[in-house]
Design a protein around this motif. Structure first.
Motif, PDB file in Angstrom:
ATOM      1  N   VAL A  47       0.788  -1.065   0.039  1.00  0.00           N
ATOM      2  CA  VAL A  47       0.037   0.109   0.048  1.00  0.00           C
ATOM      3  C   VAL A  47       0.600   1.305  -0.026  1.00  0.00           C
ATOM      4  CG1 VAL A  47      -1.587   1.226   1.297  1.00  0.00           C
ATOM      5  CG2 VAL A  47      -1.959  -1.117   0.888  1.00  0.00           C
ATOM      6  N   VAL A  48       1.898   1.364   0.591  1.00  0.00           N
ATOM      7  CA  VAL A  48       2.739   2.446   0.975  1.00  0.00           C
ATOM      8  C   VAL A  48       3.974   2.629   0.262  1.00  0.00           C
ATOM      9  CG1 VAL A  48       3.880   4.016   2.661  1.00  0.00           C
ATOM     10  CG2 VAL A  48       1.673   2.641   3.481  1.00  0.00           C
ATOM     11  N   ILE A  49       4.529   1.559  -0.024  1.00  0.00           N
ATOM     12  CA  ILE A  49       5.789   1.610  -0.952  1.00  0.00           C
ATOM     13  C   ILE A  49       5.773   1.256  -2.307  1.00  0.00           C
ATOM     14  CG2 ILE A  49       8.144   0.612  -1.024  1.00  0.00           C
ATOM     15  CD1 ILE A  49       7.838  -0.133   2.047  1.00  0.00           C
ATOM     16  N   TYR A  50       5.402  -0.036  -2.865  1.00  0.00           N
ATOM     17  CA  TYR A  50       5.264  -0.320  -4.029  1.00  0.00           C
ATOM     18  C   TYR A  50       4.466   0.358  -4.882  1.00  0.00           C
ATOM     19  CZ  TYR A  50       4.735  -3.195  -8.254  1.00  0.00           C
ATOM     20  OH  TYR A  50       4.622  -3.590  -9.760  1.00  0.00           O
ATOM     21  N   PRO A  51       3.357   0.772  -4.783  1.00  0.00           N
ATOM     22  CA  PRO A  51       2.556   1.594  -5.727  1.00  0.00           C
ATOM     23  C   PRO A  51       3.070   3.035  -6.200  1.00  0.00           C
ATOM     24  CG  PRO A  51       1.244   1.121  -3.551  1.00  0.00           C
ATOM     25  CD  PRO A  51       2.385   0.362  -3.598  1.00  0.00           C
ATOM     26  N   ILE A  52       3.661   3.490  -5.142  1.00  0.00           N
ATOM     27  CA  ILE A  52       4.164   4.825  -5.355  1.00  0.00           C
ATOM     28  C   ILE A  52       5.090   4.975  -6.361  1.00  0.00           C
ATOM     29  CG2 ILE A  52       5.034   6.729  -4.209  1.00  0.00           C
ATOM     30  CD1 ILE A  52       2.500   6.025  -2.812  1.00  0.00           C
ATOM     31  N   VAL A  53       6.034   4.220  -6.371  1.00  0.00           N
ATOM     32  CA  VAL A  53       6.955   4.031  -7.502  1.00  0.00           C
ATOM     33  C   VAL A  53       6.598   3.661  -8.745  1.00  0.00           C
ATOM     34  CG1 VAL A  53       9.223   3.012  -8.098  1.00  0.00           C
ATOM     35  CG2 VAL A  53       9.218   4.209  -5.718  1.00  0.00           C
ATOM     36  N   ALA A  54       5.558   2.702  -8.519  1.00  0.00           N
ATOM     37  CA  ALA A  54       4.870   2.234  -9.820  1.00  0.00           C
ATOM     38  C   ALA A  54       4.138   3.278 -10.550  1.00  0.00           C
ATOM     39  CB  ALA A  54       3.954   0.948  -9.439  1.00  0.00           C
ATOM     40  N   HIS A  55       3.537   4.143  -9.647  1.00  0.00           N
ATOM     41  CA  HIS A  55       2.846   5.156 -10.025  1.00  0.00           C
ATOM     42  C   HIS A  55       3.980   6.109 -10.975  1.00  0.00           C
ATOM     43  CE1 HIS A  55      -0.402   8.452 -10.488  1.00  0.00           C
ATOM     44  NE2 HIS A  55       0.352   9.122 -10.287  1.00  0.00           N
ATOM     45  N   TRP A  56       4.845   6.460 -10.242  1.00  0.00           N
ATOM     46  CA  TRP A  56       5.909   7.436 -10.841  1.00  0.00           C
ATOM     47  C   TRP A  56       6.302   6.980 -12.139  1.00  0.00           C
ATOM     48  CZ3 TRP A  56      10.010   7.832  -6.302  1.00  0.00           C
ATOM     49  CH2 TRP A  56       9.484   8.416  -5.276  1.00  0.00           C
ATOM     50  N   VAL A  57       6.553   5.648 -12.480  1.00  0.00           N
ATOM     51  CA  VAL A  57       7.090   5.228 -13.665  1.00  0.00           C
ATOM     52  C   VAL A  57       6.164   4.840 -14.642  1.00  0.00           C
ATOM     53  CG1 VAL A  57       8.625   3.385 -14.803  1.00  0.00           C
ATOM     54  CG2 VAL A  57       9.296   4.304 -12.480  1.00  0.00           C
ATOM     55  N   TRP A  58       4.925   3.937 -14.070  1.00  0.00           N
ATOM     56  CA  TRP A  58       3.847   3.452 -15.037  1.00  0.00           C
ATOM     57  C   TRP A  58       2.472   4.083 -15.070  1.00  0.00           C
ATOM     58  CZ3 TRP A  58       5.178  -2.104 -13.394  1.00  0.00           C
ATOM     59  CH2 TRP A  58       6.424  -2.449 -14.022  1.00  0.00           C
ATOM     60  N   GLY A  59       2.523   5.042 -13.988  1.00  0.00           N
ATOM     61  CA  GLY A  59       1.018   5.567 -13.867  1.00  0.00           C
ATOM     62  C   GLY A  59       0.664   7.014 -14.048  1.00  0.00           C
ATOM     63  N   GLY A  92       9.933  -3.692 -15.280  1.00  0.00           N
ATOM     64  CA  GLY A  92      10.262  -3.357 -14.007  1.00  0.00           C
ATOM     65  C   GLY A  92      11.522  -3.717 -13.500  1.00  0.00           C
ATOM     66  N   SER A  93      12.433  -3.518 -14.108  1.00  0.00           N
ATOM     67  CA  SER A  93      13.798  -3.785 -13.317  1.00  0.00           C
ATOM     68  C   SER A  93      14.151  -2.940 -12.094  1.00  0.00           C
ATOM     69  CB  SER A  93      15.034  -3.453 -14.247  1.00  0.00           C
ATOM     70  OG  SER A  93      15.162  -4.355 -15.249  1.00  0.00           O
ATOM     71  N   THR A  94      13.227  -1.689 -12.108  1.00  0.00           N
ATOM     72  CA  THR A  94      13.487  -0.720 -11.055  1.00  0.00           C
ATOM     73  C   THR A  94      11.916  -0.890 -10.459  1.00  0.00           C
ATOM     74  OG1 THR A  94      14.793   1.069 -12.022  1.00  0.00           O
ATOM     75  CG2 THR A  94      13.173   1.730 -10.305  1.00  0.00           C
ATOM     76  N   VAL A  95      10.878  -0.817 -11.016  1.00  0.00           N
ATOM     77  CA  VAL A  95       9.683  -0.629 -10.467  1.00  0.00           C
ATOM     78  C   VAL A  95       9.317  -2.140  -9.659  1.00  0.00           C
ATOM     79  CG1 VAL A  95       7.017  -0.736 -10.686  1.00  0.00           C
ATOM     80  CG2 VAL A  95       8.567   0.874 -11.957  1.00  0.00           C
ATOM     81  N   VAL A  96       9.848  -3.189 -10.027  1.00  0.00           N
ATOM     82  CA  VAL A  96       9.535  -4.390  -9.390  1.00  0.00           C
ATOM     83  C   VAL A  96      10.572  -4.907  -8.591  1.00  0.00           C
ATOM     84  CG1 VAL A  96       8.832  -6.799  -9.418  1.00  0.00           C
ATOM     85  CG2 VAL A  96       7.606  -5.033 -11.024  1.00  0.00           C
ATOM     86  N   HIS A  97      11.858  -5.085  -9.259  1.00  0.00           N
ATOM     87  CA  HIS A  97      12.974  -5.834  -8.800  1.00  0.00           C
ATOM     88  C   HIS A  97      13.791  -4.699  -7.748  1.00  0.00           C
ATOM     89  CE1 HIS A  97      12.247  -9.559 -10.878  1.00  0.00           C
ATOM     90  NE2 HIS A  97      11.826  -8.527 -11.937  1.00  0.00           N
ATOM     91  N   LEU A  98      14.191  -3.775  -8.072  1.00  0.00           N
ATOM     92  CA  LEU A  98      14.822  -2.894  -7.534  1.00  0.00           C
ATOM     93  C   LEU A  98      14.286  -2.538  -5.982  1.00  0.00           C
ATOM     94  CD1 LEU A  98      17.526  -1.370  -6.738  1.00  0.00           C
ATOM     95  CD2 LEU A  98      16.379   0.744  -8.039  1.00  0.00           C
ATOM     96  N   GLN A  99      12.727  -2.122  -6.193  1.00  0.00           N
ATOM     97  CA  GLN A  99      12.137  -2.089  -5.039  1.00  0.00           C
ATOM     98  C   GLN A  99      11.945  -3.092  -3.860  1.00  0.00           C
ATOM     99  OE1 GLN A  99       8.557   0.604  -4.494  1.00  0.00           O
ATOM    100  NE2 GLN A  99       8.000  -0.054  -6.570  1.00  0.00           N
ATOM    101  N   GLY A 100      11.941  -4.461  -4.380  1.00  0.00           N
ATOM    102  CA  GLY A 100      11.823  -5.341  -3.344  1.00  0.00           C
ATOM    103  C   GLY A 100      13.040  -5.736  -3.104  1.00  0.00           C
ATOM    104  N   ALA A 101      14.073  -5.601  -3.592  1.00  0.00           N
ATOM    105  CA  ALA A 101      15.484  -5.723  -3.424  1.00  0.00           C
ATOM    106  C   ALA A 101      15.913  -4.686  -2.066  1.00  0.00           C
ATOM    107  CB  ALA A 101      16.509  -5.810  -4.632  1.00  0.00           C
ATOM    108  N   THR A 102      15.567  -3.520  -2.264  1.00  0.00           N
ATOM    109  CA  THR A 102      15.990  -2.330  -1.596  1.00  0.00           C
ATOM    110  C   THR A 102      15.299  -2.758  -0.097  1.00  0.00           C
ATOM    111  OG1 THR A 102      16.192  -0.821  -3.260  1.00  0.00           O
ATOM    112  CG2 THR A 102      16.056  -0.172  -0.963  1.00  0.00           C
ATOM    113  N   ALA A 103      13.829  -3.316  -0.088  1.00  0.00           N
ATOM    114  CA  ALA A 103      13.266  -3.676   1.315  1.00  0.00           C
ATOM    115  C   ALA A 103      14.088  -4.928   1.727  1.00  0.00           C
ATOM    116  CB  ALA A 103      12.104  -3.852   0.817  1.00  0.00           C
TER     117      ALA A 103
END
Length: 466
Positions: A168-180, A194-205
């Motif tokens: 709710v708070v993390i993933y959709p924000i960056v997804a909106h920046w790039v895809w929304g 999603g190299s950044t939207v999906v993978h970098l986000q999950g890896a950073t967390a």
């Protein structure tokens, strides 16, 4: 008689536009149906990647934690599905501002909601319910990556809380920046799948979790040199990677959201497969040269790192560039995994090296290898450095990587930091030694094997690192 003939001709002339319109409408409906089936199949392939993660992660960890590691995959995807339906999808793709979507919550699948709330997805003719399912699969993958950093020592209760907050708070924000339609979209950031939207986000967390949880018991000696804690079943890990590789054909080609036209999804599949193959071979060779032995886990990580990297670039680069991107990913991931481990970062499944470092490289690579033709065809960004675009696109890519990493790191650190100092992130030392299968679930994933070990070693078996 002549009057009847003339009347018939006039009637046909008047009816012809209606027939032509009906024919056009049928063609449009057929196209939408074909696209819908393709994207639904792609969504199923990406959701099936959860099985790959379950096998890979359980095989890469110890027997006493195997059931827990595999089982939490179901739990976290279930939580993600509900949270993303209620709020996350609206934040990611709903109409709003450059930072976040503010419409489209509680997806109901109607045309009315799609037209009123999701203009960023209006380019595709498929139903909003299928678009939701496809994007949910992506969110679930990112969350699965994040929990790789919790492996073998995270509390089960944290999975409930962090799954909701990440979705709710993390993933959709960056997804909106790039895809929304967000700010990175407006400056032309290229991240096709999603190299950044999906993978970098999950890896950073995952990195934040790894740092806050601290290393597993027995991982480091007093002089800070690392000990090898091997996974219990390489065959499971190999099977997991094969499933992930297959699932990626939904991940990347599915992101075209279309099976029509010139079959561009096939081209995306081609670049994806070439990168994965090159990454696995390159990682095995470099491990052989560096370690003196051909290391299977390194090869598996090389395949995954290459798939992560090509995820951003698959629609923008030529096949030869995909091979280069994949091979470089395999080599980079091998050395960064070694470097992080020696530096005191105990990342049991190498989540940050495989999904984070490779995600950064893959996102930046489009700023180097993107062709003018493919950038124009996809309608995003410009040509890369090697194709006359200068450093402009590379700068956009670097800004996107930096912005996403900083945002996710800070928010994850705040959330997990609060949880650490309130309810705690990590199981007790005794629970960790016994294993999370028994301490969190009351039974082992391998009950016969564990009972046999306990019978052979008595109580001392409870302190083994099996």
């Amino acid at each position: 008689m002549k009057r009847k003939v003339i009347a018939s001709i006039l009637g046909m002339l008047l009816l012809f536009p209606t027939l032509a319109f009906a024919e056009d409408a049928t063609a449009a409906q057929l196209q939408a149906a074909i696209n819908s089936v393709w994207v639904m199949v792609a969504a199923i392939l990406v959701i099936f990647m959860q099985a790959g993660f379950a096998l890979l992660e359980s095989g890469s960890t110890r027997m006493k934690n195997a059931g827990h590691v595999a089982g939490k995959t179901i739990l976290t995807f279930g939580i993600c599905a509900v949270a993303f339906w209620a709020v996350g999808f609206g934040f990611a793709f709903g109409d709003g501002n450059s930072f976040i979507g503010t419409t489209g919550f509680f997806v109901d699948g109607t045309i009315e909601q799609a037209e009123a709330a999701f203009s960023s997805l209006g380019f595709s003719d498929i139903n909003i319910s299928i678009k939701f399912m496809f994007q949910l699969a992506f969110a679930g993958v990112s969350l699965a990556i994040a929990f790789g950093g919790f492996a073998e020592r995270g509390k089960l209760s944290i999975y409930f809380i962090f799954s909701i907050l990440f979705t709710v708070v993390i993933y959709p924000i960056v997804a909106h920046w790039v895809w929304g339609g967000g700010w990175l979209s407006k400056i032309g950031m290229q991240d096709f799948a999603g190299s950044t939207v999906v993978h970098l986000q999950g890896a950073t967390a995952a990195l934040v979790a790894t740092l806050l949880l601290k290393p597993r018991i027995g991982k480091y000696n007093k002089d800070r040199t690392p000990n090898l804690i091997p996974g219990h079943n390489q065959v499971l890990s190999v099977l997991g990677v094969v499933i992930l590789w297959i699932g990626w054909f939904g991940f990347n080609p599915g992101s075209t959201l279309s099976a029509m036209g010139d079959g561009f999804f096939g081209y995306v599949a081609l670049t994806t497969n070439l990168a994965a193959a090159a990454g696995g071979v390159a990682a095995l060779i470099i491990s052989w040269m560096y370690l003196g032995k051909a290391d299977i886990p390194s090869m598996l990580n090389g395949v995954l790192a290459a798939l992560v990297a090509i995820t951003a670039a698959c629609a923008y680069v030529e096949p030869w560039a995909a091979v280069v991107i994949g091979a470089v990913s395999g080599v980079i991931t091998f050395f960064t995994a070694q470097w992080f481990e020696r530096g005191g970062v105990d990342d049991p499944v190498f989540a940050f090296s495989v999904h984070g470092i490779a995600g950064v490289w893959g996102t930046l690579s489009t700023g180097i290898f993107a062709t003018e033709k493919l950038a124009a065809q996809n309608g995003v960004g410009k040509a890369g450095l090697l194709y006359g675009g200068g450093f402009e696109q590379l700068g956009v890519q670097a800004l996107g990587v930096f912005g996403a990493f900083v945002f996710v790191f800070i928010i994850s650190f705040v959330i997990l930091g609060i949880l650490k100092y309130t309810i705690g992130l990590r199981v007790t030392e005794e629970e960790e030694i016994v294993g999370l299968d028994l301490s969190e679930h009351g039974s082992y994933g391998y009950p016969e094997q564990m009972k046999k070990l306990a019978g052979e070693g008595g109580e001392s078996a409870r302190t083994t690192t099996v």
